[in-house]
Design an enzyme around this catalytic site. Structure first.
Site, mmCIF file in Angstrom:
data_model
loop_
_atom_site.group_PDB
_atom_site.id
_atom_site.type_symbol
_atom_site.label_atom_id
_atom_site.label_comp_id
_atom_site.label_asym_id
_atom_site.label_seq_id
_atom_site.Cartn_x
_atom_site.Cartn_y
_atom_site.Cartn_z
ATOM 1 N N ASP A 187 0.861 -1.200 0.000
ATOM 2 C CA ASP A 187 0.000 0.000 0.000
ATOM 3 C C ASP A 187 0.889 1.239 0.000
ATOM 4 O O ASP A 187 1.782 1.378 0.848
ATOM 5 C CB ASP A 187 -0.901 -0.029 1.243
ATOM 6 N N ASP A 227 -4.299 2.345 -4.692
ATOM 7 C CA ASP A 227 -2.907 2.314 -4.227
ATOM 8 C C ASP A 227 -2.523 1.047 -3.464
ATOM 9 O O ASP A 227 -1.546 1.032 -2.745
ATOM 10 C CB ASP A 227 -2.590 3.572 -3.405
ATOM 11 N N GLU A 228 -3.330 -0.022 -3.619
ATOM 12 C CA GLU A 228 -2.936 -1.262 -2.923
ATOM 13 C C GLU A 228 -3.084 -2.503 -3.786
ATOM 14 O O GLU A 228 -3.973 -2.586 -4.628
ATOM 15 C CB GLU A 228 -3.694 -1.421 -1.594
HETATM 16 P P1 TTP Z 1 -5.253 5.036 1.590
HETATM 17 O O1 TTP Z 1 -4.230 3.982 1.196
HETATM 18 O O2 TTP Z 1 -6.324 4.615 2.516
HETATM 19 O O3 TTP Z 1 -4.516 6.262 2.270
HETATM 20 P P2 TTP Z 1 -3.130 6.941 1.928
HETATM 21 O O4 TTP Z 1 -2.383 6.195 0.873
HETATM 22 O O5 TTP Z 1 -3.365 8.377 1.632
HETATM 23 O O6 TTP Z 1 -2.360 6.883 3.295
HETATM 24 P P3 TTP Z 1 -1.684 5.599 3.995
HETATM 25 O O7 TTP Z 1 -0.217 5.882 4.039
HETATM 26 O O8 TTP Z 1 -2.296 5.534 5.347
HETATM 27 O O9 TTP Z 1 -1.986 4.403 3.139
HETATM 28 O O10 TTP Z 1 -5.940 5.641 0.306
HETATM 29 C C1 TTP Z 1 -5.247 5.823 -0.932
HETATM 30 C C2 TTP Z 1 -5.698 7.102 -1.601
HETATM 31 O O11 TTP Z 1 -7.106 7.056 -1.853
HETATM 32 C C3 TTP Z 1 -5.463 8.337 -0.770
HETATM 33 O O12 TTP Z 1 -4.164 8.891 -0.965
HETATM 34 C C4 TTP Z 1 -6.561 9.260 -1.221
HETATM 35 C C5 TTP Z 1 -7.692 8.345 -1.657
HETATM 36 N N1 TTP Z 1 -8.751 8.316 -0.610
HETATM 37 C C6 TTP Z 1 -9.831 9.190 -0.739
HETATM 38 O O13 TTP Z 1 -9.937 9.937 -1.727
HETATM 39 N N2 TTP Z 1 -10.808 9.190 0.247
HETATM 40 C C7 TTP Z 1 -10.715 8.376 1.355
HETATM 41 O O14 TTP Z 1 -11.608 8.416 2.236
HETATM 42 C C8 TTP Z 1 -9.595 7.488 1.474
HETATM 43 C C9 TTP Z 1 -9.459 6.583 2.681
HETATM 44 C C10 TTP Z 1 -8.637 7.496 0.472
HETATM 45 MG MG MG Z 2 -2.187 4.128 0.960
#
Ligand code: TTP
Ligand code: MG
Length: 378
Positions: free
Chosen positions: A11, A105-106
């Protein structure tokens, strides 16, 4: 517990922020908040420097501005994020043919069997370094015997982390964690369990299965499996992905049909946009309703192949009407299945060219400003 599997979850860290930082290095080390900049907008994500102030994804932008007024606010550029998301997927695809892209992103990879030759941890570390080098984006991973523990391990390792949880370490890893860390524990489940004195995963697994079932129904049975390390869902490769779905859990159970209807419209728009951007059409719709007492019902219907909102929405509305049992709703879900490759052309029988042009125009705006930038009013 199937201890023979080896599942890797990757991720990206603060994904949208990390892309913005690649494009503008002056954002490094500063609180950065991405999201809708109007007063009714919500936070998409934010940097760790902003998380320190309590800002998080899905928080109303007005709250974020109050908590962290000195942050740099960015509206976001979905097209760039898609580009980098695809780049990371390509790097993974070049190293491992069997993977599941679980969100923007995962990714999950099934590495079972590889350890005999090379060692999965070493392989995962090399893949991670490769992604960082080739994309310039920070990423973390978790490695364990199933998808849910691998995902929890990734979250615990962040930022810029790597964490393997071996079968023998699962209890010592999970037990002290807050139940909040289990995937699918939202605020409501969290509050309900907390009010029963169940705070940690250890508290949760020590609670009788009957009690968990009484409190949370089917959802509780699933969470128990996760907490015991017995969740065993397969890694589903793109090749096998025959459906896309989206679910919404309401912050409060609701009977407000107009509100639910508007939500359904948004969900259908999002799904159809994804279909069109992947050049796919669907041949079946499934609607799911979960009521306040966690009773869950679903209903399916076959339809002529399409990726058009205006053809799918009336069917969704009809299915909802047939399924809805006049109780407060906790969650609604829409799944489009029987996917096959095909373009909008297939719809030409029922779509006017005006409609197709409209979709092209709407999709262009969505590409530019993000999926949620524009919604139809039906
Ligand atoms: P995530 O992987 O949940 O968050 P992240 O990558 O920003 O942070 P982390 O390091 O904790 O993984 O989500 C991936 C992307 O998806 C995030 O950058 C923005 C988008 N997103 C939204 O637009 N709305 C949301 O509620 C979430 C959770 C994510
Ligand atoms: Mg992320």
């Amino acid at each position: 517990m199937d201890t023979n599997r080896s599942i890797l979850h990757l991720d990206l860290d603060t994904f949208f922020v990390s892309v913005e930082r690649l494009l503008d290095s002056s954002l490094n080390g500063k609180p950065v908040i991405i999201g809708g900049t109007s007063d009714r907008g919500v936070v998409s994500t934010c940097s760790y420097e902003a998380r320190k102030f309590g800002v998080h994804s899905a928080m109303p932008m007005v709250t974020a501005r109050r908590l962290c007024p000195h942050a740099i606010y960015i509206k976001g550029n979905y097209k760039e994020y898609s580009k980098y998301s695809n780049l990371v997927t390509e790097i993974i695809a070049s190293k491992a043919p069997l993977f599941e892209k679980a969100s923007i992103d995962e990714h999950y990879l099934d590495l079972t069997g590889m350890d005999r030759f090379f060692g999965t941890l070493k392989w995962a570390k090399e893949l991670r370094q490769n992604i960082i080098k080739e994309s310039g984006l920070p990423i973390s991973f978790g490695l364990s015997i199933n998808k849910s523990i691998a995902k929890i391990a990734t979250d615990e390792s962040k930022p810029n982390g790597e964490l393997e949880v071996k079968a023998s370490e699962i209890r010592s890893f999970l037990n002290p964690l807050s139940i909040k860390k289990l995937p699918m524990v939202g605020p409501k489940t969290f509050n309900l369990l907390s009010s029963m004195g169940i705070h940690t995963v250890q508290n949760f697994v020590n609670t009788s299965p009957e009690m968990i079932n009484r409190l949370l129904g089917e959802h509780g049975n699933y969470l128990r499996k996760v907490a015991l390390g017995e969740e065993n869902s397969p890694v589903i490769t793109e090749h096998e992905r025959k459906s896309i779905s989206v679910e919404t859990t309401f912050s409060q159970d609701t009977l407000d049909l107009e509100f639910i209807h508007n939500k359904l419209v948004k969900m259908v728009e999002e799904l159809c946009y994804t279909l069109r951007s992947e050049n796919k059409v669907c041949g079946s719709i499934v609607i799911k309703i979960r009521y306040g007492n966690f009773d869950t019902h679903s209903k399916q219907k076959s339809i002529p192949l399409t990726a058009s909102d205006h053809l799918i929405m009336p069917q969704v509305r009809q299915l909802f009407k047939e399924l809805y049992g006049l109780q407060p709703i906790r969650l609604i879900g829409v799944k489009l299945s029987n996917l096959s490759f095909g373009s909008q052309q297939i719809d030409l029988f029922s779509d006017t060219s005006d409609m197709l042009n409209l979709y092209q125009a709407l999709d262009e705006i969505k590409n530019k400003f993000g999926k949620k930038s524009i919604n139809r009013a039906i």
